[in-house]
Scaffold this motif. Structure first.
Motif, PDB file in Angstrom:
ATOM      1  N   LEU A  63       0.837  -1.212   0.000  1.00 30.14           N
ATOM      2  CA  LEU A  63       0.000   0.000   0.000  1.00 30.14           C
ATOM      3  C   LEU A  63       0.868   1.257   0.000  1.00 30.14           C
ATOM      4  O   LEU A  63       0.529   2.250  -0.662  1.00 30.14           O
ATOM      5  N   GLN A  64       1.976   1.232   0.744  1.00 27.69           N
ATOM      6  CA  GLN A  64       2.868   2.387   0.770  1.00 27.69           C
ATOM      7  C   GLN A  64       3.551   2.601  -0.579  1.00 27.69           C
ATOM      8  O   GLN A  64       3.729   3.745  -1.014  1.00 27.69           O
ATOM      9  N   ILE A  65       3.922   1.517  -1.239  1.00 26.16           N
ATOM     10  CA  ILE A  65       4.505   1.633  -2.579  1.00 26.16           C
ATOM     11  C   ILE A  65       3.480   2.239  -3.529  1.00 26.16           C
ATOM     12  O   ILE A  65       3.786   3.160  -4.297  1.00 26.16           O
ATOM     13  N   HIS A  66       2.256   1.739  -3.458  1.00 25.63           N
ATOM     14  CA  HIS A  66       1.175   2.235  -4.318  1.00 25.63           C
ATOM     15  C   HIS A  66       0.935   3.727  -4.070  1.00 25.63           C
ATOM     16  O   HIS A  66       0.844   4.514  -5.026  1.00 25.63           O
ATOM     17  N   ALA A  67       0.865   4.118  -2.792  1.00 28.59           N
ATOM     18  CA  ALA A  67       0.620   5.528  -2.451  1.00 28.59           C
ATOM     19  C   ALA A  67       1.790   6.404  -2.884  1.00 28.59           C
ATOM     20  O   ALA A  67       1.591   7.517  -3.403  1.00 28.59           O
ATOM     21  N   ALA A  68       3.011   5.934  -2.686  1.00 30.28           N
ATOM     22  CA  ALA A  68       4.185   6.714  -3.079  1.00 30.28           C
ATOM     23  C   ALA A  68       4.242   6.891  -4.589  1.00 30.28           C
ATOM     24  O   ALA A  68       4.617   7.971  -5.085  1.00 30.28           O
ATOM     25  N   ARG A  69       3.863   5.872  -5.324  1.00 26.51           N
ATOM     26  CA  ARG A  69       3.864   5.964  -6.790  1.00 26.51           C
ATOM     27  C   ARG A  69       2.842   6.994  -7.268  1.00 26.51           C
ATOM     28  O   ARG A  69       3.086   7.716  -8.224  1.00 26.51           O
ATOM     29  N   GLU A  70       1.689   7.046  -6.586  1.00 27.64           N
ATOM     30  CA  GLU A  70       0.656   8.010  -6.998  1.00 27.64           C
ATOM     31  C   GLU A  70       1.095   9.448  -6.770  1.00 27.64           C
ATOM     32  O   GLU A  70       0.695  10.339  -7.510  1.00 27.64           O
ATOM     33  N   THR A  71       1.918   9.662  -5.744  1.00 28.24           N
ATOM     34  CA  THR A  71       2.390  11.020  -5.444  1.00 28.24           C
ATOM     35  C   THR A  71       3.783  11.276  -6.022  1.00 28.24           C
ATOM     36  O   THR A  71       4.393  12.284  -5.713  1.00 28.24           O
ATOM     37  N   LYS A  72       4.285  10.335  -6.793  1.00 20.91           N
ATOM     38  CA  LYS A  72       5.607  10.430  -7.416  1.00 20.91           C
ATOM     39  C   LYS A  72       6.729  10.528  -6.385  1.00 20.91           C
ATOM     40  O   LYS A  72       7.791  11.074  -6.646  1.00 20.91           O
ATOM     41  N   ALA A  73       6.506   9.975  -5.189  1.00 16.84           N
ATOM     42  CA  ALA A  73       7.521   9.978  -4.132  1.00 16.84           C
ATOM     43  C   ALA A  73       8.414   8.741  -4.287  1.00 16.84           C
ATOM     44  O   ALA A  73       8.054   7.772  -4.962  1.00 16.84           O
ATOM     45  N   ASN A  74       9.557   8.778  -3.643  1.00 16.17           N
ATOM     46  CA  ASN A  74      10.488   7.658  -3.675  1.00 16.17           C
ATOM     47  C   ASN A  74       9.913   6.511  -2.830  1.00 16.17           C
ATOM     48  O   ASN A  74       9.533   6.715  -1.680  1.00 16.17           O
TER      49      ASN A  74
END
Length: 168
Positions: A63-74
């Motif tokens: 879920l954290q990977i998914h959320a980070a990808r949506e916000t373009k975060a590392n």
């Protein structure tokens, strides 16, 4: 006559001492074996609880990977967490299933023998069947790493959501 009586008494004393030592050695041996078995069961119970925690950590990392990808975060840190929990979960489940090396609660290397009791065996078989599909989905994310596309990550997240309770 007195000499024969002393010899007989000595023989009786030596026999009594020998029997006493034999009983003590037998009792200590049984105690050691019982303690060893209890220790092995305690390790298995501890690792079973850890499996629950690891399944939750894998879901959280996805879920954290998914959320980070949506916000373009590392999301490299979350990917590392996913790899670590994936390996621990996979090795421990393999241990419960067929016997395998894994890491204990204090990070020591240990061999986890396969579970053979019917009730435990049924639970392990169900977990292995559920894990095979989850494993394939999560492994795609791990192998792709930072290059994983949104569809692969979304598929792994959805699969984890759908099967998390069964793995728990």
């Amino acid at each position: 006559m007195q000499r024969e009586a002393t010899t007989a008494k000595t023989r009786n004393d030596v026999t009594a001492i020998g029997l006493f030592l034999a009983f003590i050695i037998a009792a200590l041996s049984l105690n050691y074996l019982l303690s060893r078995r209890i220790e092995q069961q305690a390790v298995a119970i501890n690792l079973t609880g850890r499996q629950r925690m690891l399944s939750q950590r894998m879901g959280k990392a996805l879920l954290q990977i998914h959320a980070a990808r949506e916000t373009k975060a590392n999301h490299l840190e979350h990917l590392e967490e996913l790899k670590l929990t994936f390996d621990l979960f996979d090795n421990t489940l393999r241990g419960f299933d067929v016997g395998h090396d894994t890491r204990g609660g204090t990070d020591e290397e240990l061999f986890l023998p396969a579970l053979t009791e019917p009730g435990a065996r049924a639970a392990v078989n169900d977990a292995v069947a559920t894990w095979q599909d989850c494993r394939a989905q999560i492994l795609q994310v791990i192998v792709a790493g930072q290059e994983a596309d949104d569809a692969t990550i979304r598929s792994a997240v959805e699969h984890a959501k759908a099967n998390n309770l069964r793995l728990l």
